[in-house]
Design a protein around this motif. Structure first.
Motif, PDB file in Angstrom:
ATOM      1  N   PRO A   1       0.805  -1.219   0.000  1.00 12.37           N
ATOM      2  CA  PRO A   1       0.000   0.000   0.000  1.00 12.37           C
ATOM      3  C   PRO A   1       0.837   1.267   0.000  1.00 12.37           C
ATOM      4  CG  PRO A   1      -0.049  -1.029   2.167  1.00 12.37           C
ATOM      5  CD  PRO A   1       0.651  -1.983   1.249  1.00 12.37           C
ATOM      6  N   TYR A   2       2.087   1.181   0.503  1.00 10.11           N
ATOM      7  CA  TYR A   2       2.923   2.377   0.617  1.00 10.11           C
ATOM      8  C   TYR A   2       4.380   2.087   0.295  1.00 10.11           C
ATOM      9  CZ  TYR A   2      -0.846   4.925   2.930  1.00 10.11           C
ATOM     10  OH  TYR A   2      -2.037   5.554   3.203  1.00 10.11           O
ATOM     11  N   LEU A   3       5.021   3.097  -0.300  1.00 11.12           N
ATOM     12  CA  LEU A   3       6.469   3.178  -0.406  1.00 11.12           C
ATOM     13  C   LEU A   3       6.935   4.365   0.419  1.00 11.12           C
ATOM     14  CD1 LEU A   3       6.994   2.620  -4.239  1.00 11.12           C
ATOM     15  CD2 LEU A   3       7.732   1.070  -2.415  1.00 11.12           C
ATOM     16  N   HIS A   4       8.068   4.211   1.101  1.00 13.36           N
ATOM     17  CA  HIS A   4       8.648   5.296   1.888  1.00 13.36           C
ATOM     18  C   HIS A   4       9.811   5.908   1.117  1.00 13.36           C
ATOM     19  CE1 HIS A   4      11.599   6.445   5.296  1.00 13.36           C
ATOM     20  NE2 HIS A   4      10.859   7.498   4.978  1.00 13.36           N
ATOM     21  N   MET A   5       9.776   7.224   0.943  1.00  9.85           N
ATOM     22  CA  MET A   5      10.851   7.954   0.268  1.00  9.85           C
ATOM     23  C   MET A   5      11.779   8.559   1.317  1.00  9.85           C
ATOM     24  SD  MET A   5      10.580  11.284  -2.275  1.00  9.85           S
ATOM     25  CE  MET A   5      10.660  12.518  -0.956  1.00  9.85           C
ATOM     26  N   MET A   6      13.009   8.078   1.384  1.00  9.29           N
ATOM     27  CA  MET A   6      13.978   8.618   2.323  1.00  9.29           C
ATOM     28  C   MET A   6      14.563   9.926   1.788  1.00  9.29           C
ATOM     29  SD  MET A   6      15.931   5.325   3.941  1.00  9.29           S
ATOM     30  CE  MET A   6      16.444   6.306   5.364  1.00  9.29           C
ATOM     31  N   ALA A   7      14.890  10.839   2.711  1.00  8.89           N
ATOM     32  CA  ALA A   7      15.284  12.194   2.323  1.00  8.89           C
ATOM     33  C   ALA A   7      16.761  12.332   2.001  1.00  8.89           C
ATOM     34  CB  ALA A   7      14.917  13.169   3.443  1.00  8.89           C
ATOM     35  N   GLY A   8      17.614  11.702   2.827  1.00  3.57           N
ATOM     36  CA  GLY A   8      19.051  11.837   2.638  1.00  3.57           C
ATOM     37  C   GLY A   8      19.698  12.707   3.699  1.00  3.57           C
ATOM     38  N   ILE A   9      21.014  12.743   3.677  1.00 11.13           N
ATOM     39  CA  ILE A   9      21.806  13.545   4.603  1.00 11.13           C
ATOM     40  C   ILE A   9      22.030  14.918   3.973  1.00 11.13           C
ATOM     41  CG2 ILE A   9      23.946  13.697   5.925  1.00 11.13           C
ATOM     42  CD1 ILE A   9      22.105  11.314   6.665  1.00 11.13           C
TER      43      ILE A   9
ATOM     44  N   ILE B   1      -0.082   3.502  -5.963  1.00  9.57           N
ATOM     45  CA  ILE B   1       0.624   3.164  -4.717  1.00  9.57           C
ATOM     46  C   ILE B   1       0.695   4.411  -3.851  1.00  9.57           C
ATOM     47  CG2 ILE B   1       2.793   2.309  -3.712  1.00  9.57           C
ATOM     48  CD1 ILE B   1       3.377   1.208  -6.593  1.00  9.57           C
ATOM     49  N   GLY B   2       0.514   4.242  -2.551  1.00  9.40           N
ATOM     50  CA  GLY B   2       0.665   5.356  -1.630  1.00  9.40           C
ATOM     51  C   GLY B   2       2.134   5.689  -1.403  1.00  9.40           C
ATOM     52  N   LEU B   3       2.390   6.939  -1.002  1.00  7.48           N
ATOM     53  CA  LEU B   3       3.751   7.417  -0.754  1.00  7.48           C
ATOM     54  C   LEU B   3       3.785   8.051   0.628  1.00  7.48           C
ATOM     55  CD1 LEU B   3       6.640   8.150  -1.831  1.00  7.48           C
ATOM     56  CD2 LEU B   3       5.629  10.279  -2.696  1.00  7.48           C
ATOM     57  N   VAL B   4       4.785   7.688   1.439  1.00 10.61           N
ATOM     58  CA  VAL B   4       4.929   8.286   2.764  1.00 10.61           C
ATOM     59  C   VAL B   4       6.333   8.856   2.935  1.00 10.61           C
ATOM     60  CG1 VAL B   4       3.169   6.923   3.958  1.00 10.61           C
ATOM     61  CG2 VAL B   4       5.501   6.024   3.775  1.00 10.61           C
ATOM     62  N   ILE B   5       6.411   9.890   3.793  1.00 10.53           N
ATOM     63  CA  ILE B   5       7.697  10.448   4.205  1.00 10.53           C
ATOM     64  C   ILE B   5       7.740  10.421   5.728  1.00 10.53           C
ATOM     65  CG2 ILE B   5       7.967  11.836   2.143  1.00 10.53           C
ATOM     66  CD1 ILE B   5       7.100  14.296   3.789  1.00 10.53           C
ATOM     67  N   GLU B   6       8.937  10.247   6.283  1.00  4.42           N
ATOM     68  CA  GLU B   6       9.079  10.016   7.720  1.00  4.42           C
ATOM     69  C   GLU B   6      10.153  10.907   8.329  1.00  4.42           C
ATOM     70  OE1 GLU B   6      10.183   6.304  10.746  1.00  4.42           O
ATOM     71  OE2 GLU B   6      10.984   6.345   8.713  1.00  4.42           O
ATOM     72  N   PRO B   7       9.811  11.687   9.333  1.00  5.82           N
ATOM     73  CA  PRO B   7      10.846  12.385  10.099  1.00  5.82           C
ATOM     74  C   PRO B   7      11.638  11.382  10.935  1.00  5.82           C
ATOM     75  CG  PRO B   7       8.651  13.311  10.480  1.00  5.82           C
ATOM     76  CD  PRO B   7       8.459  12.002   9.811  1.00  5.82           C
TER      77      PRO B   7
ATOM     78  N   PRO C   1      22.407  10.737  12.227  1.00  4.16           N
ATOM     79  CA  PRO C   1      22.990  12.090  12.214  1.00  4.16           C
ATOM     80  C   PRO C   1      22.941  12.736  10.832  1.00  4.16           C
ATOM     81  CG  PRO C   1      24.391  10.570  13.452  1.00  4.16           C
ATOM     82  CD  PRO C   1      23.352   9.730  12.757  1.00  4.16           C
ATOM     83  N   GLY C   2      22.525  13.997  10.803  1.00  5.91           N
ATOM     84  CA  GLY C   2      22.519  14.749   9.568  1.00  5.91           C
ATOM     85  C   GLY C   2      21.324  14.521   8.670  1.00  5.91           C
ATOM     86  N   TYR C   3      20.339  13.739   9.119  1.00  7.97           N
ATOM     87  CA  TYR C   3      19.200  13.439   8.253  1.00  7.97           C
ATOM     88  C   TYR C   3      18.395  14.703   7.985  1.00  7.97           C
ATOM     89  CZ  TYR C   3      15.456  10.671   6.163  1.00  7.97           C
ATOM     90  OH  TYR C   3      14.554  10.133   5.287  1.00  7.97           O
ATOM     91  N   PHE C   4      18.021  14.911   6.731  1.00  4.40           N
ATOM     92  CA  PHE C   4      17.358  16.144   6.314  1.00  4.40           C
ATOM     93  C   PHE C   4      16.000  16.332   6.977  1.00  4.40           C
ATOM     94  CE2 PHE C   4      14.245  18.110   3.447  1.00  4.40           C
ATOM     95  CZ  PHE C   4      14.805  19.368   3.267  1.00  4.40           C
ATOM     96  N   LEU C   5      15.157  15.308   6.934  1.00  6.09           N
ATOM     97  CA  LEU C   5      13.785  15.438   7.430  1.00  6.09           C
ATOM     98  C   LEU C   5      13.739  14.994   8.887  1.00  6.09           C
ATOM     99  CD1 LEU C   5      10.981  16.291   6.305  1.00  6.09           C
ATOM    100  CD2 LEU C   5      10.512  13.858   5.971  1.00  6.09           C
TER     101      LEU C   5
END
Length: 255
Positions: A100-108, A136-142, A149-153
């Motif tokens: 149902p979902y894919l998670h998009m990681m933000a990066g450093i 497909i659903g899309l999620v972003i995660e803090p 360390p250094g993660y953008f979101l």
């Protein structure tokens, strides 16, 4: 009654990855999630799900060179072509595996850098377009910077602003209780305020990231609140078992 998904990247590590599906089913889980499936053909993962009778809850888009320190590519404008290829691969896998979902990681990257912010927003729109086309659903995660360390979101309000700012119904917030507590606290109020925009929830105890019920939070009360708020998705168990996975599952039968 909450529905739980075992995170096979962190749980059941006593087994080879492909054997973790059946182990999770035998332990009483009805769904699974994991960080990345890309070391195996998508058809192999789909076969494991069918054989074990499990549902897929979530997995992440390719993050770049994980072993080399990459934690996603979305906020990195110099790697946009690689990011777009990663989205394509994730969507292909999702179509075969079914999720149902894919998670998009933000990066450093620096969350205050306007170039990184713009790159991330553009990447989110690109991923939203591709996932919407695929159904497909899309999620972003803090994610807290103590663990990453250094993660953008790294802020829930910022993440929610990205979600609401692009105005796509299938783009949601991934609300990780562990990260929320470390970043902001106020877990229940956060759930209440953000629930209309939450697509997926994850849990682990704080501060050790072990089984629910072993840390500073009243996880049972939080699960009851999630039920009361009408959440019908899975709660991903993204925790590190303190010992053998099966020996620490008493919390699951008591919930």
């Amino acid at each position: 009654m909450p529905r739980f998904a075992a995170n096979l990247s962190m749980m059941f590590n006593e087994y080879d990855f492909l054997d973790r599906f059946q182990a999770a089913a035998d332990a009483g889980f009805e769904a699974v999630e994991y960080l990345f499936p890309y070391d195996h053909p998508a058809e192999t993962i789909a076969a494991c799900l069918r054989k074990s009778g499990l549902q897929q809850a979530l997995f992440n888009m390719p993050p770049g060179n994980w072993a080399g320190g990459d934690r996603g590519l979305a906020a990195l404008p110099a790697r946009r072509a690689e990011f777009e290829a990663a989205v394509g691969l994730a969507v292909d896998y999702a179509g075969i595996i079914g999720t149902p979902y894919l998670h998009m990681m933000a990066g450093i990257a620096d969350a205050g850098d306007e170039i990184a912010v713009r790159a991330y927003r553009e990447a989110l729109i690109f991923a939203a377009d591709r996932t919407e086309q695929a159904g497909i659903g899309l999620v972003i995660e803090p994610i807290n910077r103590r663990d990453m360390p250094g993660y953008f979101l790294n802020d829930f309000d910022q993440a929610l602003a990205f979600v609401t700012g692009i105005g796509r119904q299938h783009v949601k917030l991934q609300f990780d209780i562990y990260h929320r507590q470390i970043l902001h606290g106020d877990v229940v109020m956060g759930l209440r305020a953000m629930m209309p925009h939450i697509g997926h929830i994850q849990v682990a105890s704080v501060p050790k990231r072990n089984e629910p019920g072993t840390g500073e939070l009243n996880d049972r009360a939080i699960f009851a609140e999630i039920d009361a708020l009408g959440y019908s998705g899975f709660i991903g168990c993204e925790y590190r078992p303190a010992g053998r996975t099966e020996e620490g599952l008493g919390w699951l039968t008591e919930t």
